[in-house]
Design a protein around this motif. Structure first.
Motif, PDB file in Angstrom:
ATOM      1  N   THR A 117       0.837  -1.204   0.000  1.00 20.03           N
ATOM      2  CA  THR A 117       0.000   0.000   0.000  1.00 20.03           C
ATOM      3  C   THR A 117       0.873   1.255   0.000  1.00 20.03           C
ATOM      4  O   THR A 117       0.637   2.187  -0.780  1.00 20.03           O
ATOM      5  CB  THR A 117      -0.924   0.002   1.242  1.00 20.03           C
ATOM      6  OG1 THR A 117      -1.581  -1.255   1.312  1.00 20.03           O
ATOM      7  CG2 THR A 117      -1.940   1.114   1.187  1.00 20.03           C
ATOM      8  N   PHE A 194      -1.960   9.362   3.387  1.00 21.22           N
ATOM      9  CA  PHE A 194      -3.049   8.412   3.129  1.00 21.22           C
ATOM     10  C   PHE A 194      -2.714   6.984   3.570  1.00 21.22           C
ATOM     11  O   PHE A 194      -3.487   6.387   4.314  1.00 21.22           O
ATOM     12  CB  PHE A 194      -3.475   8.526   1.661  1.00 21.22           C
ATOM     13  CG  PHE A 194      -3.840   9.940   1.329  1.00 21.22           C
ATOM     14  CD1 PHE A 194      -5.054  10.454   1.733  1.00 21.22           C
ATOM     15  CD2 PHE A 194      -2.944  10.789   0.701  1.00 21.22           C
ATOM     16  CE1 PHE A 194      -5.382  11.780   1.499  1.00 21.22           C
ATOM     17  CE2 PHE A 194      -3.264  12.120   0.456  1.00 21.22           C
ATOM     18  CZ  PHE A 194      -4.482  12.614   0.856  1.00 21.22           C
ATOM     19  N   PRO A 195      -1.579   6.422   3.158  1.00 23.66           N
ATOM     20  CA  PRO A 195      -1.249   5.096   3.706  1.00 23.66           C
ATOM     21  C   PRO A 195      -0.976   5.144   5.211  1.00 23.66           C
ATOM     22  O   PRO A 195      -1.156   4.160   5.908  1.00 23.66           O
ATOM     23  CB  PRO A 195      -0.007   4.673   2.919  1.00 23.66           C
ATOM     24  CG  PRO A 195       0.559   5.908   2.352  1.00 23.66           C
ATOM     25  CD  PRO A 195      -0.596   6.846   2.154  1.00 23.66           C
ATOM     26  N   ASN A 197      -2.639   6.976   7.417  1.00 13.25           N
ATOM     27  CA  ASN A 197      -3.954   6.841   8.069  1.00 13.25           C
ATOM     28  C   ASN A 197      -4.376   5.375   8.084  1.00 13.25           C
ATOM     29  O   ASN A 197      -4.905   4.873   9.073  1.00 13.25           O
ATOM     30  CB  ASN A 197      -5.014   7.636   7.299  1.00 13.25           C
ATOM     31  CG  ASN A 197      -4.893   9.119   7.549  1.00 13.25           C
ATOM     32  OD1 ASN A 197      -4.520   9.554   8.637  1.00 13.25           O
ATOM     33  ND2 ASN A 197      -5.177   9.906   6.536  1.00 13.25           N
ATOM     34  N   PHE A 198      -4.147   4.733   6.958  1.00 15.72           N
ATOM     35  CA  PHE A 198      -4.504   3.321   6.782  1.00 15.72           C
ATOM     36  C   PHE A 198      -3.738   2.462   7.804  1.00 15.72           C
ATOM     37  O   PHE A 198      -4.317   1.607   8.481  1.00 15.72           O
ATOM     38  CB  PHE A 198      -4.138   2.953   5.342  1.00 15.72           C
ATOM     39  CG  PHE A 198      -4.104   1.495   4.996  1.00 15.72           C
ATOM     40  CD1 PHE A 198      -5.270   0.832   4.650  1.00 15.72           C
ATOM     41  CD2 PHE A 198      -2.907   0.797   4.953  1.00 15.72           C
ATOM     42  CE1 PHE A 198      -5.234  -0.501   4.280  1.00 15.72           C
ATOM     43  CE2 PHE A 198      -2.874  -0.532   4.593  1.00 15.72           C
ATOM     44  CZ  PHE A 198      -4.043  -1.186   4.254  1.00 15.72           C
ATOM     45  N   ASN A 233      -8.105  -0.958   0.059  1.00 15.36           N
ATOM     46  CA  ASN A 233      -6.673  -0.775  -0.124  1.00 15.36           C
ATOM     47  C   ASN A 233      -6.388   0.344  -1.123  1.00 15.36           C
ATOM     48  O   ASN A 233      -5.488   1.167  -0.920  1.00 15.36           O
ATOM     49  CB  ASN A 233      -6.103  -2.106  -0.615  1.00 15.36           C
ATOM     50  CG  ASN A 233      -4.631  -2.149  -0.398  1.00 15.36           C
ATOM     51  OD1 ASN A 233      -3.894  -1.648  -1.218  1.00 15.36           O
ATOM     52  ND2 ASN A 233      -4.201  -2.697   0.723  1.00 15.36           N
ATOM     53  N   ALA A 236      -6.492   3.812   0.188  1.00 13.18           N
ATOM     54  CA  ALA A 236      -5.363   4.200   1.048  1.00 13.18           C
ATOM     55  C   ALA A 236      -4.218   4.745   0.215  1.00 13.18           C
ATOM     56  O   ALA A 236      -3.232   5.226   0.751  1.00 13.18           O
ATOM     57  CB  ALA A 236      -4.900   2.997   1.854  1.00 13.18           C
ATOM     58  N   MET A 243     -11.366   7.258   2.845  1.00  9.08           N
ATOM     59  CA  MET A 243     -10.703   6.341   3.769  1.00  9.08           C
ATOM     60  C   MET A 243     -10.788   6.880   5.202  1.00  9.08           C
ATOM     61  O   MET A 243     -11.128   6.161   6.133  1.00  9.08           O
ATOM     62  CB  MET A 243      -9.240   6.151   3.337  1.00  9.08           C
ATOM     63  CG  MET A 243      -8.357   5.426   4.311  1.00  9.08           C
ATOM     64  SD  MET A 243      -8.909   3.760   4.653  1.00  9.08           S
ATOM     65  CE  MET A 243      -8.351   2.915   3.204  1.00  9.08           C
TER      66      MET A 243
END
Lengths: 461, 135
Positions: A117, A194-195, A197-198, A233, A236, A243
């Motif tokens: 990711t 973004f990743p 946060n994921f 996914n 993300a 997301m």
């Protein structure tokens, strides 16, 4: 290399900010070290954007030092709590953990998914449609031009078509926070938000799942199932707010569910803060906030009926509800006073609501839903699994055990369906652009529901 | 033996197999691996260029370099509200798109001319900038 160090420092500082919030109510280390670290990041990034928004409204220049000042003061006040917290967890942190082979395999699968990711997210700059048309564009305008609120909203409304003046500003301000920290506009590195946060969410998700079902292996398995869903996914890796919307709303609902099982007030605070952050993420957050308020009413009603009196916690919940209502009212009034009305969706949409409209739109909506349910390519068989779980445990959907997780799921689905029905857009276009994203918002809660059900069945067998 | 636990285990294994088959399909059947490889080998500028399209990105940079940051511009040859239009608006900010601005950015429209504007700069006869004629 210096960029990597800066990003690590950014993540650490943002996590520390959030930790200064959660330390007020998470002294028992309920979510464990990693769960709390994830929650700290998620709360940190949301809280700092709210702070920046307030400073911005007060027309204070958003410099790094100004943003940091309240957090430094808070950190000094919390210093003693830090010591207590780390003293409390020092005995509980055992590395290496004693893991069995299945758990090692599951962790390997999760780590692979995380790396994949991050890899995909960081490979590209900000470039997707809503990203460049709405979220990152606003972040760029706020950071580069440093417009005052009136100017900003006026510019957005008159110069940029379709940027939705009424959208909440968590994501644009989190990008501004990143640029301020880096002291530079960089629409490659900002993608790390973004990743990240994921990643933070999966730590929290695992911790909450483990609290709910107790089994480490099962919690790891369902965490992997969630993060390996293609659409989840994908979101993300792109700069959309969906997301984050999914993250805050599911943390709100899952925490509330655990509150009802464990009767620990800390979960309630996590839940209401998350629902407030969901409201600050997207307009759909209002659904999450209202659903959390309804759940609180139901819970309080049952509590008072059972105990025939107000406990301290009941009183705390009523106060929290009042605060939450005030926050909601403030946000609605703020939007109304500045004329931040949605150009498409507003109260006027209900005027054209009639049976003919309803029946005309229902079929395309149901068709879009079945596309999602059987869209194995994007969703694996998660929705088939949810439907199977709901049918199989039909009698228990509204039982004391499940109501606090099935109700928000159903309320959100009903609210989103209503939005589709009243939307003046061409229904096929509307569904084509947003049905997937709305399903994404409830996905973590759906997986959570299945996990509870599977855990119960395995336990019984 | 097929007890509930084993059935769920089987479902999970199918889930994992499907998840990885989707990743592999993207990488090799849809050729994302080549896409990722190309992006990996490029620097930041090259990545944007590849994603936006080299031809288009070269033009956007040409515009960025040649029109002042306080200017307004109109876009000719790019469909309004398309992804390219959105990317151009984002990329060229703080220059602001406005129906008929100080400049008209003409993309892929050979020989395009408009009253009140004169040729300002050009990359080639398909990609150029018209400037409002102030005489």
């Amino acid at each position: 290399m210096s960029e990597v160090i800066s990003i690590i420092a950014f993540i650490f500082l943002t996590t520390l900010m959030g930790f200064n919030i959660i330390i007020f109510f998470e002294k028992q280390n309920l979510l464990g070290f990693f769960g709390n670290a994830g929650l700290s990041y998620l709360f940190g990034i949301a809280a700092v954007t709210i702070e920046m928004f307030i400073l911005w409204l007060l027309k204070i220049k958003l410099s790094f030092l100004v943003i940091m000042l309240p957090w430094c003061m808070l950190a000094i006040c919390n210093f003693r709590s830090y010591k207590d917290y780390f003293k409390a967890i020092s005995g509980k942190l055992r590395i290496p953990l004693r893991l069995n082979k299945a758990e090692v395999l599951l962790i390997a699968l999760i780590i692979f998914t995380i790396f994949y990711t991050f890899f995909r997210a960081m490979l590209k700059p900000v470039e997707d449609y809503d990203d460049v048309a709405i979220w990152s564009l606003k972040g760029k305008i706020l950071f580069i031009s440093q417009l005052l609120p009136q100017e900003f909203f006026y510019t957005i409304k008159t110069k940029f078509h379709g940027t939705h003046i009424d959208y909440p500003l968590l994501l644009p301000f989190s990008e501004v926070w990143f640029y301020t920290f880096m002291n530079n506009f960089n629409d490659y590195l900002v993608k790390v938000l973004f990743p990240m946060n994921f990643f933070a969410f999966l730590l929290v998700y695992y911790a909450l799942l483990k609290q709910a079902i107790g089994s480490r292996a099962l919690s790891l398995a369902f965490t992997f199932m969630l993060i390996s869903v293609g659409i989840f996914n994908k979101y993300a890796t792109v700069g959309y707010a969906d997301m984050q919307m999914a993250i805050y709303s599911s943390v709100a609902f899952m925490s509330f569910y655990i509150l009802t099982r464990k009767r620990n007030f800390s979960y309630f605070i996590i839940s209401i803060l998350s629902s407030a952050f969901a409201l600050w993420t997207k307009n759909e957050g209002a659904v999450c906030l209202v659903a959390t308020m309804i759940l609180t009413f139901i819970f309080l009603f049952k509590e008072i009926k059972q105990n025939k009196s107000f406990s301290n916690h009941s009183l705390g919940m009523i106060i929290a509800l009042a605060v939450l209502s005030l926050v909601f009212m403030f946000w609605l009034t703020f939007k109304q006073r500045l004329g931040l009305q949605n150009d498409i969706m507003n109260a006027g949409n209900f005027k054209v609501f009639n049976v003919r409209v309803l029946t005309g739109k229902l079929l395309p909506i149901l068709y879009a839903y079945q596309e999602i349910i059987f869209g194995i390519k994007y969703w694996n068989f998660i929705w088939v699994g949810l439907i199977y779980t709901l049918i199989r445990g039909f009698k228990n959907i509204f039982s004391n055990e499940y109501i606090y997780i099935s109700l928000p799921l159903l309320m959100t689905m009903a609210a989103y369906t209503l939005i589709f029905i009243i939307s003046p857009h061409d229904i096929k276009w509307q569904l084509g652009t947003s049905a997937d994203r709305l399903a994404l918002h409830i996905l973590p809660v759906a997986v959570f529901y299945i996990a509870l059900s599977v855990n119960k069945e395995i336990g019984q067998s | 033996m097929l007890n509930k636990k084993n059935i769920y285990l089987l479902a999970f294994i199918i889930w994992v197999v499907l998840s990885f088959s989707f990743i592999l399909r993207d990488l090799f059947y849809k050729k994302y691996s080549e896409y990722y490889k190309t992006l990996l080998l490029r620097n930041a500028y090259g990545k944007s260029s590849y994603i936006y399209g080299d031809y288009f990105f070269e033009y956007l940079n040409f515009c960025k370099k040649n029109i002042p940051v306080s200017a307004t511009y109109g876009l000719i040859g790019i469909e309004s509200l398309s992804l390219d239009d959105r990317r151009a608006v984002y990329y060229l900010y703080p220059r602001i798109k406005s129906g008929e601005g100080d400049y008209l950015l003409v993309f892929d429209q050979p020989g395009y001319r408009q009253d009140g504007y004169r040729l300002f700069k050009e990359i080639d006869n398909r990609r150029f900038i018209l400037e409002r004629d102030r005489r």
